[in-house]
Design an enzyme around this catalytic site. Sequence first.
Site, PDB file in Angstrom:
ATOM      1  N   ASP A  31      42.389  48.145  28.477  1.00  0.00           N
ATOM      2  CA  ASP A  31      41.614  49.135  29.229  1.00  0.00           C
ATOM      3  C   ASP A  31      40.527  49.663  28.295  1.00  0.00           C
ATOM      4  OD1 ASP A  31      40.840  51.639  30.672  1.00  0.00           O
ATOM      5  OD2 ASP A  31      42.595  51.199  31.898  1.00  0.00           O
ATOM      6  N   ASP A  58      36.995  46.248  26.372  1.00  0.00           N
ATOM      7  CA  ASP A  58      36.225  46.123  27.605  1.00  0.00           C
ATOM      8  C   ASP A  58      36.269  44.660  28.035  1.00  0.00           C
ATOM      9  OD1 ASP A  58      34.061  45.901  29.497  1.00  0.00           O
ATOM     10  OD2 ASP A  58      33.350  47.832  28.732  1.00  0.00           O
ATOM     11  N   LEU A  59      36.539  44.422  29.296  1.00  0.00           N
ATOM     12  CA  LEU A  59      36.670  43.030  29.768  1.00  0.00           C
ATOM     13  C   LEU A  59      35.395  42.222  29.559  1.00  0.00           C
ATOM     14  CD1 LEU A  59      38.627  43.157  33.155  1.00  0.00           C
ATOM     15  CD2 LEU A  59      39.486  42.725  30.849  1.00  0.00           C
ATOM     16  N   SER A 124      40.914  45.459  48.354  1.00  0.00           N
ATOM     17  CA  SER A 124      40.900  46.747  49.033  1.00  0.00           C
ATOM     18  C   SER A 124      40.721  46.542  50.528  1.00  0.00           C
ATOM     19  CB  SER A 124      39.726  47.565  48.492  1.00  0.00           C
ATOM     20  OG  SER A 124      39.479  48.670  49.323  1.00  0.00           O
ATOM     21  N   ALA A 125      41.249  47.485  51.301  1.00  0.00           N
ATOM     22  CA  ALA A 125      41.034  47.464  52.749  1.00  0.00           C
ATOM     23  C   ALA A 125      39.559  47.628  53.093  1.00  0.00           C
ATOM     24  CB  ALA A 125      41.839  48.573  53.403  1.00  0.00           C
ATOM     25  N   TYR A 148      30.306  48.565  45.991  1.00  0.00           N
ATOM     26  CA  TYR A 148      31.709  48.498  45.562  1.00  0.00           C
ATOM     27  C   TYR A 148      32.478  47.508  46.437  1.00  0.00           C
ATOM     28  CZ  TYR A 148      36.653  49.639  45.431  1.00  0.00           C
ATOM     29  OH  TYR A 148      38.022  49.534  45.369  1.00  0.00           O
ATOM     30  N   LYS A 152      34.411  43.541  45.759  1.00  0.00           N
ATOM     31  CA  LYS A 152      35.755  43.085  46.148  1.00  0.00           C
ATOM     32  C   LYS A 152      35.658  41.816  46.996  1.00  0.00           C
ATOM     33  CE  LYS A 152      38.108  46.345  44.143  1.00  0.00           C
ATOM     34  NZ  LYS A 152      38.752  46.038  42.856  1.00  0.00           N
ATOM     35  N   TYR A 176      44.704  46.919  49.153  1.00  0.00           N
ATOM     36  CA  TYR A 176      45.366  48.226  49.250  1.00  0.00           C
ATOM     37  C   TYR A 176      44.719  49.049  50.348  1.00  0.00           C
ATOM     38  CZ  TYR A 176      45.867  47.123  44.219  1.00  0.00           C
ATOM     39  OH  TYR A 176      46.058  46.534  43.010  1.00  0.00           O
ATOM     40  N   ASP A 294      31.754  56.267  56.731  1.00  0.00           N
ATOM     41  CA  ASP A 294      33.178  56.377  57.106  1.00  0.00           C
ATOM     42  C   ASP A 294      33.447  55.718  58.453  1.00  0.00           C
ATOM     43  OD1 ASP A 294      34.134  57.632  54.898  1.00  0.00           O
ATOM     44  OD2 ASP A 294      34.390  59.616  55.803  1.00  0.00           O
TER      45      ASP A 294
HETATM   46  P1  NAD Z   1      41.232  53.806  38.013  1.00  0.00           P
HETATM   47  O1  NAD Z   1      39.793  54.058  37.784  1.00  0.00           O
HETATM   48  O2  NAD Z   1      42.182  54.928  37.863  1.00  0.00           O
HETATM   49  O3  NAD Z   1      41.735  52.592  37.093  1.00  0.00           O
HETATM   50  C1  NAD Z   1      40.874  51.532  36.716  1.00  0.00           C
HETATM   51  C2  NAD Z   1      41.003  51.373  35.219  1.00  0.00           C
HETATM   52  O4  NAD Z   1      40.170  50.284  34.785  1.00  0.00           O
HETATM   53  C3  NAD Z   1      40.547  52.600  34.425  1.00  0.00           C
HETATM   54  O5  NAD Z   1      41.568  52.974  33.518  1.00  0.00           O
HETATM   55  C4  NAD Z   1      39.279  52.151  33.697  1.00  0.00           C
HETATM   56  O6  NAD Z   1      39.152  52.792  32.440  1.00  0.00           O
HETATM   57  C5  NAD Z   1      39.521  50.653  33.579  1.00  0.00           C
HETATM   58  N1  NAD Z   1      38.302  49.815  33.494  1.00  0.00           N
HETATM   59  C6  NAD Z   1      37.228  49.824  34.315  1.00  0.00           C
HETATM   60  N2  NAD Z   1      36.339  48.902  33.926  1.00  0.00           N
HETATM   61  C7  NAD Z   1      36.860  48.279  32.835  1.00  0.00           C
HETATM   62  C8  NAD Z   1      36.417  47.232  31.984  1.00  0.00           C
HETATM   63  N3  NAD Z   1      35.242  46.638  32.152  1.00  0.00           N
HETATM   64  N4  NAD Z   1      37.221  46.847  30.963  1.00  0.00           N
HETATM   65  C9  NAD Z   1      38.423  47.450  30.766  1.00  0.00           C
HETATM   66  N5  NAD Z   1      38.885  48.450  31.514  1.00  0.00           N
HETATM   67  C10 NAD Z   1      38.118  48.862  32.558  1.00  0.00           C
HETATM   68  O7  NAD Z   1      41.367  53.166  39.494  1.00  0.00           O
HETATM   69  P2  NAD Z   1      42.656  52.883  40.382  1.00  0.00           P
HETATM   70  O8  NAD Z   1      42.638  53.829  41.532  1.00  0.00           O
HETATM   71  O9  NAD Z   1      43.850  52.783  39.523  1.00  0.00           O
HETATM   72  O10 NAD Z   1      42.260  51.456  40.954  1.00  0.00           O
HETATM   73  C11 NAD Z   1      42.681  50.259  40.352  1.00  0.00           C
HETATM   74  C12 NAD Z   1      42.079  49.077  41.112  1.00  0.00           C
HETATM   75  O11 NAD Z   1      42.458  49.157  42.485  1.00  0.00           O
HETATM   76  C13 NAD Z   1      40.551  49.056  41.085  1.00  0.00           C
HETATM   77  O12 NAD Z   1      40.135  47.700  40.964  1.00  0.00           O
HETATM   78  C14 NAD Z   1      40.177  49.615  42.437  1.00  0.00           C
HETATM   79  O13 NAD Z   1      38.935  49.131  42.876  1.00  0.00           O
HETATM   80  C15 NAD Z   1      41.305  49.100  43.320  1.00  0.00           C
HETATM   81  N6  NAD Z   1      41.535  49.916  44.514  1.00  0.00           N
HETATM   82  C16 NAD Z   1      41.742  51.262  44.398  1.00  0.00           C
HETATM   83  C17 NAD Z   1      41.923  52.039  45.537  1.00  0.00           C
HETATM   84  C18 NAD Z   1      42.129  53.540  45.437  1.00  0.00           C
HETATM   85  O14 NAD Z   1      41.929  54.230  46.428  1.00  0.00           O
HETATM   86  N7  NAD Z   1      42.546  54.073  44.290  1.00  0.00           N
HETATM   87  C19 NAD Z   1      41.896  51.441  46.811  1.00  0.00           C
HETATM   88  C20 NAD Z   1      41.694  50.070  46.893  1.00  0.00           C
HETATM   89  C21 NAD Z   1      41.511  49.311  45.752  1.00  0.00           C
HETATM   90  N1  UFG Z   2      37.810  63.022  53.931  1.00  0.00           N
HETATM   91  C1  UFG Z   2      37.549  64.342  54.261  1.00  0.00           C
HETATM   92  N2  UFG Z   2      37.171  65.171  53.253  1.00  0.00           N
HETATM   93  C2  UFG Z   2      37.046  64.795  51.954  1.00  0.00           C
HETATM   94  C3  UFG Z   2      37.313  63.432  51.629  1.00  0.00           C
HETATM   95  C4  UFG Z   2      37.686  62.572  52.654  1.00  0.00           C
HETATM   96  O1  UFG Z   2      37.658  64.722  55.413  1.00  0.00           O
HETATM   97  O2  UFG Z   2      36.687  65.619  51.097  1.00  0.00           O
HETATM   98  C5  UFG Z   2      38.287  62.110  54.986  1.00  0.00           C
HETATM   99  C6  UFG Z   2      37.419  60.880  55.180  1.00  0.00           C
HETATM  100  O3  UFG Z   2      36.376  61.157  56.095  1.00  0.00           O
HETATM  101  C7  UFG Z   2      38.449  59.865  55.686  1.00  0.00           C
HETATM  102  C8  UFG Z   2      39.730  60.265  54.974  1.00  0.00           C
HETATM  103  O4  UFG Z   2      39.550  61.606  54.586  1.00  0.00           O
HETATM  104  O5  UFG Z   2      38.630  60.026  57.067  1.00  0.00           O
HETATM  105  C9  UFG Z   2      40.037  59.427  53.740  1.00  0.00           C
HETATM  106  O6  UFG Z   2      38.915  59.439  52.856  1.00  0.00           O
HETATM  107  P1  UFG Z   2      39.025  58.967  51.344  1.00  0.00           P
HETATM  108  O7  UFG Z   2      37.697  59.189  50.713  1.00  0.00           O
HETATM  109  O8  UFG Z   2      40.213  59.565  50.695  1.00  0.00           O
HETATM  110  O9  UFG Z   2      39.349  57.403  51.492  1.00  0.00           O
HETATM  111  P2  UFG Z   2      38.533  56.240  52.238  1.00  0.00           P
HETATM  112  O10 UFG Z   2      39.412  55.711  53.336  1.00  0.00           O
HETATM  113  O11 UFG Z   2      37.180  56.676  52.616  1.00  0.00           O
HETATM  114  O12 UFG Z   2      38.373  55.163  51.076  1.00  0.00           O
HETATM  115  C10 UFG Z   2      39.431  54.837  50.179  1.00  0.00           C
HETATM  116  C11 UFG Z   2      38.826  54.407  48.838  1.00  0.00           C
HETATM  117  C12 UFG Z   2      38.044  53.130  49.023  1.00  0.00           C
HETATM  118  C13 UFG Z   2      38.946  52.090  49.616  1.00  0.00           C
HETATM  119  C14 UFG Z   2      39.545  52.577  50.910  1.00  0.00           C
HETATM  120  C15 UFG Z   2      40.515  51.570  51.475  1.00  0.00           C
HETATM  121  O13 UFG Z   2      37.952  55.419  48.364  1.00  0.00           O
HETATM  122  O14 UFG Z   2      37.587  52.680  47.787  1.00  0.00           O
HETATM  123  O15 UFG Z   2      40.231  53.806  50.694  1.00  0.00           O
HETATM  124  O16 UFG Z   2      41.452  51.230  50.520  1.00  0.00           O
HETATM  125  F1  UFG Z   2      38.232  50.974  49.839  1.00  0.00           F
END
Ligand code: NAD
Ligand code: UFG
Length: 342
Positions: A31, A58-59, A124-125, A148, A152, A176, A294
């Site tokens: 990381d 860093d990757l 991601s969804a 973003y 994906k 996810y 949204d």
């Molecule tokens: P996060 O930001 O908490 O974790 C990602 C980690 O990757 C961080 O620790 C960051 O420091 C590290 N990182 C980023 N770029 C890097 C690089 N070039 N080299 C090495 N390390 C690097 O995010 P998360 O919520 O744990 O998400 C993990 C993965 O799941 C991500 O790929 C994200 O896109 C995906 N994802 C997250 C969500 C969500 O809502 N959290 C939903 C769908 C998909």
């Molecule tokens: N929302 C609010 N107020 C806020 C934030 C969000 O009402 O302050 C609402 C949004 O309109 C939505 C719901 O809460 O209806 C969820 O919003 P989030 O921002 O928590 O999540 P999203 O579904 O928009 O997106 C998340 C991640 C994306 C990922 C997606 C599906 O941010 O990266 O889930 O996995 F792609």
Amino acid sequence: MTILVTGGAGYIGSHTCVELLNTGYDVVVVDNLCNSKEEVLHRVKKITGKELKFYKVDLVNKAELTEVFRKEKIDAVIHFAGLKAVGESVSKPLEYYYNNITGTLILCEVMMEFGVYNIVFSSSATVYGNPATVPIREDFPLSATNPYGRTKLMLEEIFRDLYQSDRRWNIVMLRYFNPIGAHKTGLIGEDPKGIPNNIAPYITQVAVGKLDILGVFGDDYDTPDGSGVRDYIHVVDLSIGHVKAIEHIQHNPGIVVYNLGTGKGYSVFDLIKAFSKACRKDIPYVIKPRRVGDIAACYAEPSLARKELHWSAQRDLDEMCEDAWRWQSNYPNGYQNDKEIL
Ligand code: NAD
Ligand code: UFG
């Protein structure tokens, strides 16, 4: 068996390290800490009572990543590392394409050089764009509405091309839905930088008094109560899904994609209610206009993962909220903790 976890210091990565260690895997984390802190890894060790190895790499730095593969005997990779903020990706597209795409290309190159062909990828969804119907199946049409999401989508295509070029690759792509919650111990959880974009950390920060009021982005959607509906999934359930994917990859060659969701949709108002119950406080909110980009409703058809990965989400919305609240109230400032409770 040794699993390399890229992004293992992040939110989902750290919870997955716990589940991997508890299942008996050896874990190596890479990381660059661009969105996380090393402290989380000490907490992972405290929770599990087990050691893991950490490389601050860093990757996109191929020489340093190669060095990690030279030192460690890696059997499979879980690839979380990436930038994930939708809004930021619109203002900094090059940063997102460079980090997420180039980082993954270099990771795959190094894996090939060392004969490692097993990878589980965080999709991601968001790749479903605005789905015509819900629940969403894996074979629904794919699209993206921001850089973003496009990273994906592109990476899923890149993995398909890679598999076509060399059948030694075994690839599990996990889409996810909306991960929330925290580890039961309250020692690790989500620690977003600045003001949270996502609803769950926003609500917990309102509940703990760091933010004043939640904005509800729209109450006029075509949903039961007018607010957006999402498939919130406990981060521990999601993490266990990765352990199942690692088991799957060892016995089932090929490339596959699975939704990781609960299959249940909850509205913003449902979530506010469940959090209020968990923290025993009212969550003040105000209705705001819809957020650009949204969609009304997004939830998974999760039966493919149940059938093939032998995985399904076990934790309900109340448990997600209770666990998120435990973490947030233990550590109001996340890993920059002002209160040591270990
Ligand atoms: P996060 O930001 O908490 O974790 C990602 C980690 O990757 C961080 O620790 C960051 O420091 C590290 N990182 C980023 N770029 C890097 C690089 N070039 N080299 C090495 N390390 C690097 O995010 P998360 O919520 O744990 O998400 C993990 C993965 O799941 C991500 O790929 C994200 O896109 C995906 N994802 C997250 C969500 C969500 O809502 N959290 C939903 C769908 C998909
Ligand atoms: N929302 C609010 N107020 C806020 C934030 C969000 O009402 O302050 C609402 C949004 O309109 C939505 C719901 O809460 O209806 C969820 O919003 P989030 O921002 O928590 O999540 P999203 O579904 O928009 O997106 C998340 C991640 C994306 C990922 C997606 C599906 O941010 O990266 O889930 O996995 F792609």
